[in-house]
Design a protein around this motif. Sequence first.
Motif, PDB file in Angstrom:
ATOM      1  N   GLN A 299       0.813  -1.217   0.000  1.00 43.44           N
ATOM      2  CA  GLN A 299       0.000   0.000   0.000  1.00 43.44           C
ATOM      3  C   GLN A 299       0.846   1.266   0.000  1.00 43.44           C
ATOM      4  N   ASN A 300       2.134   1.138   0.350  1.00 45.83           N
ATOM      5  CA  ASN A 300       2.968   2.323   0.540  1.00 45.83           C
ATOM      6  C   ASN A 300       4.188   2.412  -0.360  1.00 45.83           C
ATOM      7  N   ILE A 301       4.724   1.264  -0.767  1.00 42.66           N
ATOM      8  CA  ILE A 301       6.056   1.243  -1.353  1.00 42.66           C
ATOM      9  C   ILE A 301       6.168   2.064  -2.632  1.00 42.66           C
ATOM     10  N   ARG A 302       5.129   2.047  -3.457  1.00 42.29           N
ATOM     11  CA  ARG A 302       5.203   2.810  -4.712  1.00 42.29           C
ATOM     12  C   ARG A 302       5.313   4.311  -4.436  1.00 42.29           C
ATOM     13  N   ARG A 303       4.524   4.811  -3.485  1.00 44.70           N
ATOM     14  CA  ARG A 303       4.589   6.240  -3.147  1.00 44.70           C
ATOM     15  C   ARG A 303       5.998   6.610  -2.681  1.00 44.70           C
ATOM     16  N   CYS A 304       6.568   5.766  -1.846  1.00 42.53           N
ATOM     17  CA  CYS A 304       7.918   6.028  -1.330  1.00 42.53           C
ATOM     18  C   CYS A 304       8.945   6.084  -2.467  1.00 42.53           C
ATOM     19  N   LEU A 305       8.950   5.073  -3.318  1.00 42.64           N
ATOM     20  CA  LEU A 305       9.974   4.990  -4.363  1.00 42.64           C
ATOM     21  C   LEU A 305       9.770   6.033  -5.454  1.00 42.64           C
ATOM     22  N   ASP A 306       8.527   6.314  -5.783  1.00 40.64           N
ATOM     23  CA  ASP A 306       8.272   7.351  -6.785  1.00 40.64           C
ATOM     24  C   ASP A 306       8.754   8.717  -6.321  1.00 40.64           C
ATOM     25  N   SER A 307       8.729   8.934  -5.001  1.00 41.78           N
ATOM     26  CA  SER A 307       9.081  10.264  -4.473  1.00 41.78           C
ATOM     27  C   SER A 307      10.566  10.591  -4.633  1.00 41.78           C
ATOM     28  N   VAL A 308      11.419   9.565  -4.833  1.00 38.63           N
ATOM     29  CA  VAL A 308      12.865   9.822  -4.901  1.00 38.63           C
ATOM     30  C   VAL A 308      13.406   9.803  -6.329  1.00 38.63           C
ATOM     31  N   LYS A 309      12.518   9.615  -7.298  1.00 37.31           N
ATOM     32  CA  LYS A 309      12.984   9.615  -8.684  1.00 37.31           C
ATOM     33  C   LYS A 309      13.662  10.952  -9.011  1.00 37.31           C
ATOM     34  N   LYS A 310      14.777  10.881  -9.707  1.00 39.65           N
ATOM     35  CA  LYS A 310      15.614  12.035 -10.069  1.00 39.65           C
ATOM     36  C   LYS A 310      16.369  12.607  -8.867  1.00 39.65           C
ATOM     37  N   ALA A 311      16.154  12.008  -7.673  1.00 39.02           N
ATOM     38  CA  ALA A 311      16.883  12.486  -6.492  1.00 39.02           C
ATOM     39  C   ALA A 311      17.984  11.517  -6.104  1.00 39.02           C
ATOM     40  N   VAL A 312      17.848  10.224  -6.452  1.00 44.62           N
ATOM     41  CA  VAL A 312      18.863   9.227  -6.106  1.00 44.62           C
ATOM     42  C   VAL A 312      19.301   8.494  -7.374  1.00 44.62           C
ATOM     43  N   ASP A 313      20.422   7.794  -7.263  1.00 42.89           N
ATOM     44  CA  ASP A 313      20.981   7.106  -8.426  1.00 42.89           C
ATOM     45  C   ASP A 313      20.688   5.614  -8.434  1.00 42.89           C
ATOM     46  N   GLU A 314      20.363   5.069  -7.276  1.00 41.17           N
ATOM     47  CA  GLU A 314      19.933   3.672  -7.229  1.00 41.17           C
ATOM     48  C   GLU A 314      19.010   3.477  -6.031  1.00 41.17           C
ATOM     49  N   ILE A 315      18.161   2.457  -6.135  1.00 45.33           N
ATOM     50  CA  ILE A 315      17.206   2.141  -5.075  1.00 45.33           C
ATOM     51  C   ILE A 315      17.437   0.698  -4.645  1.00 45.33           C
ATOM     52  N   ILE A 316      17.721   0.529  -3.360  1.00 46.38           N
ATOM     53  CA  ILE A 316      17.925  -0.794  -2.776  1.00 46.38           C
ATOM     54  C   ILE A 316      16.737  -1.079  -1.843  1.00 46.38           C
ATOM     55  N   VAL A 317      16.018  -2.159  -2.096  1.00 50.17           N
ATOM     56  CA  VAL A 317      14.924  -2.586  -1.220  1.00 50.17           C
ATOM     57  C   VAL A 317      15.262  -3.966  -0.674  1.00 50.17           C
ATOM     58  N   VAL A 318      15.320  -4.064   0.648  1.00 48.41           N
ATOM     59  CA  VAL A 318      15.518  -5.356   1.305  1.00 48.41           C
ATOM     60  C   VAL A 318      14.173  -5.802   1.857  1.00 48.41           C
ATOM     61  N   ASP A 319      13.645  -6.891   1.296  1.00 45.23           N
ATOM     62  CA  ASP A 319      12.346  -7.427   1.710  1.00 45.23           C
ATOM     63  C   ASP A 319      12.567  -8.447   2.821  1.00 45.23           C
ATOM     64  N   THR A 320      11.912  -8.247   3.955  1.00 47.79           N
ATOM     65  CA  THR A 320      12.143  -9.104   5.126  1.00 47.79           C
ATOM     66  C   THR A 320      11.070 -10.173   5.305  1.00 47.79           C
ATOM     67  N   GLY A 321      10.386 -10.536   4.209  1.00 47.79           N
ATOM     68  CA  GLY A 321       9.428 -11.642   4.308  1.00 47.79           C
ATOM     69  C   GLY A 321       8.018 -11.290   3.900  1.00 47.79           C
ATOM     70  N   SER A 322       7.871 -10.442   2.893  1.00 41.68           N
ATOM     71  CA  SER A 322       6.528 -10.035   2.460  1.00 41.68           C
ATOM     72  C   SER A 322       5.755 -11.219   1.886  1.00 41.68           C
ATOM     73  N   THR A 323       4.437 -11.201   2.154  1.00 42.76           N
ATOM     74  CA  THR A 323       3.541 -12.181   1.542  1.00 42.76           C
ATOM     75  C   THR A 323       2.587 -11.505   0.563  1.00 42.76           C
ATOM     76  N   ASP A 324       2.818 -10.226   0.297  1.00 40.66           N
ATOM     77  CA  ASP A 324       1.992  -9.490  -0.663  1.00 40.66           C
ATOM     78  C   ASP A 324       2.856  -9.108  -1.866  1.00 40.66           C
ATOM     79  N   ASP A 325       2.468  -8.059  -2.586  1.00 40.62           N
ATOM     80  CA  ASP A 325       3.157  -7.676  -3.819  1.00 40.62           C
ATOM     81  C   ASP A 325       4.242  -6.616  -3.624  1.00 40.62           C
ATOM     82  N   THR A 326       4.720  -6.456  -2.400  1.00 43.69           N
ATOM     83  CA  THR A 326       5.741  -5.435  -2.134  1.00 43.69           C
ATOM     84  C   THR A 326       6.937  -5.568  -3.081  1.00 43.69           C
TER      85      THR A 326
END
Length: 657
Positions: free
Chosen positions: A16-43
């Motif tokens: 429910q949140n991850i897209r908003r978070c990642l979209d907000s940093v576009k053009k501000a960072v050079d790479e995005i690292i996401v460490v998933d700690t056991g999601s059972t949804d579409d994160t």
Amino acid sequence: MSAKISLCVIAKNEEQNIRRCLDSVKKAVDEIIVVDTGSTDDTASIALACGAKVYHFPWNGNFSDARNASLDHAGGDWVLYLDADEELAGEESRGGLRRAVKDDSVEGYFLKIINYLGAEGHIESHQDVVFRLFRNRREYRFQGAIHEQVAEAIKEKNVSAVFRLAEGVLINHYGYLDSSVDSRDKINRNLGIIAKEMEREPGSRELRFYCGVELYRAGRYIEAARELSVAAEGIDVDTIYLPKLVRYIIMAYQAAGEPEKALRTALGSMDFFPYYADLYYYAGRMYMELKNYVSARDYLLKSVSMPEQPAHYASFNGVRGFRSYYHLGEIMEEFFNSSEALKFYLASFRDNPDFTPALRKIVHLLEPRRNTERARKYLQQFSFCTPRANMLAGELLFRQGAYGIALEYFQKAGENQGATSEPQLWVAACHIQERRYKKSLRILKSFKPGNRLYPRVLMNKILACWLHSDARQVQALAEEMAACGVSEDMKNVAGILAYAPEKGNRLNRLLPGQEGRELLLDIVTRLLGMNETDRALCLLYSLDPASLSGLLLDMARIFHEYDQGVGVINLLKQKTTDSEDGETHFLIAEILREAGKCLEAGLHYRRAGELDPGVSRYYLRQNHLYRHRWEQLLQEARHKYPDDENLKKLGEGVTAH
């Protein structure tokens, strides 16, 4: 060559949140690292679609381990870390981030963050600062199983490291909103982790502080106050989180129903933080709860006079503005000073036009039913430029019985929103109030079963037909309502209208639910607004006594508001023989005073003060009554004995006063 920035995020079940978070940093960072700690949804799949590099790390109950796993994969010169329920706020923040990493003398940055908390329609916010941007070096790693920190680790490895506040960079944090907290049971998870850490470090003040905060969020206020107080004992006054700790102690005592302890904490902390606006605000609030309105006024005025608050105070939004102004308005109402109250409510609304309680008070004090043109002109100074704002203004005016002006605002709100929108339902209700029943029913007919508003549509149809004396149609509509799956409260209210046509025909229909109470109060208000006093009394007397007892005072206030208090005064007097309270005696006194029965009114004012001596308005109104009566008697005596010197002197004293 410009420095590269890696965003590092750890996430679990954050679709429910991850897209908003990642979209907000576009053009501000050079790479995005996401460490998933056991999601059972579409994160994970959403993060991949947003261009992130996704890695998996089994959750082991330690946030630092997960954070450090994300650092192991970061290839940038700098690391920005966010939670999935956060976002970088706007283009200015993205630009500020890029400017910050150009400074070679800085090792890390604090960023401003706005925390949003509460539920839809009642969202609060407060600002804080957090350490979120630092140089990517192998020796810089997070510490702590929860509320993990990296700034201290950097200082341990590099004692000369320079930290600054990144200007123009802001984070929005939505994780404290009720919906977010409830969906993930974050509180219980956090408390479990903190408990384990406290076993390892029983003397850690910081862990006790975090524990107290989580207990407060869990609604365990006494436990929260206890943990927070222990954390505060003997603490260094320069501790960065001490202002927040103190405020949480105050809030915990307040929520636990112990305003005296909350007040002592606020007053005692002012020696250490003499310019901390929240302390003065909460002192004012506690004095209000203790009904010491003079002291409450003084402290709230001090709150609005405080200077800009340091970011680490995390001062609540509005304590130097709209919140304090609003409570000052309430105090002025306690002193029966409507003009000053209106000024404070106006200041509150101007400071925050989204703070609807202030607008509600403004509309109430304008008395739009009695002073239609004044209210219309006064409200024109506000900018109601959205459908939502116009509908709110219309509803507030409707509640005050100003149906003509309300209709104007509902029609503005309903433009281009369709024939079955909520504004159209309010328009139909206004036509009922103006006795245009056929026009109202034509609008209501456009709503079909299955529409979320249909139960309210049926209730308005029932009311229109009842007022039009179409008993057969009322009963048919009541049966339709009973068959369409509405609540028991709505069925009962519909049944009362269908089967209680005459005064004295009592129905054994108890209405314990809040919805039923609100419906009845709304209908009685609308009836009195149409001068249908007999029908309102009919509805009142048709209720079973057990139902009436819980509604009588609110019902009587509505009758009094519409200058019909005499019709219910006997019921109020009967109530005082069964169970006395100050508010009932006060309302009886108000009705009697307005009816010219001053001596009897005085007795009830006095009794109200005896039952609840902390309510100053009981004494103020009694004093006004006696003073007014004294001036009347003196005027009569001077008219009868114009040459009496003693009466002349008394008259001069009254005039001078």
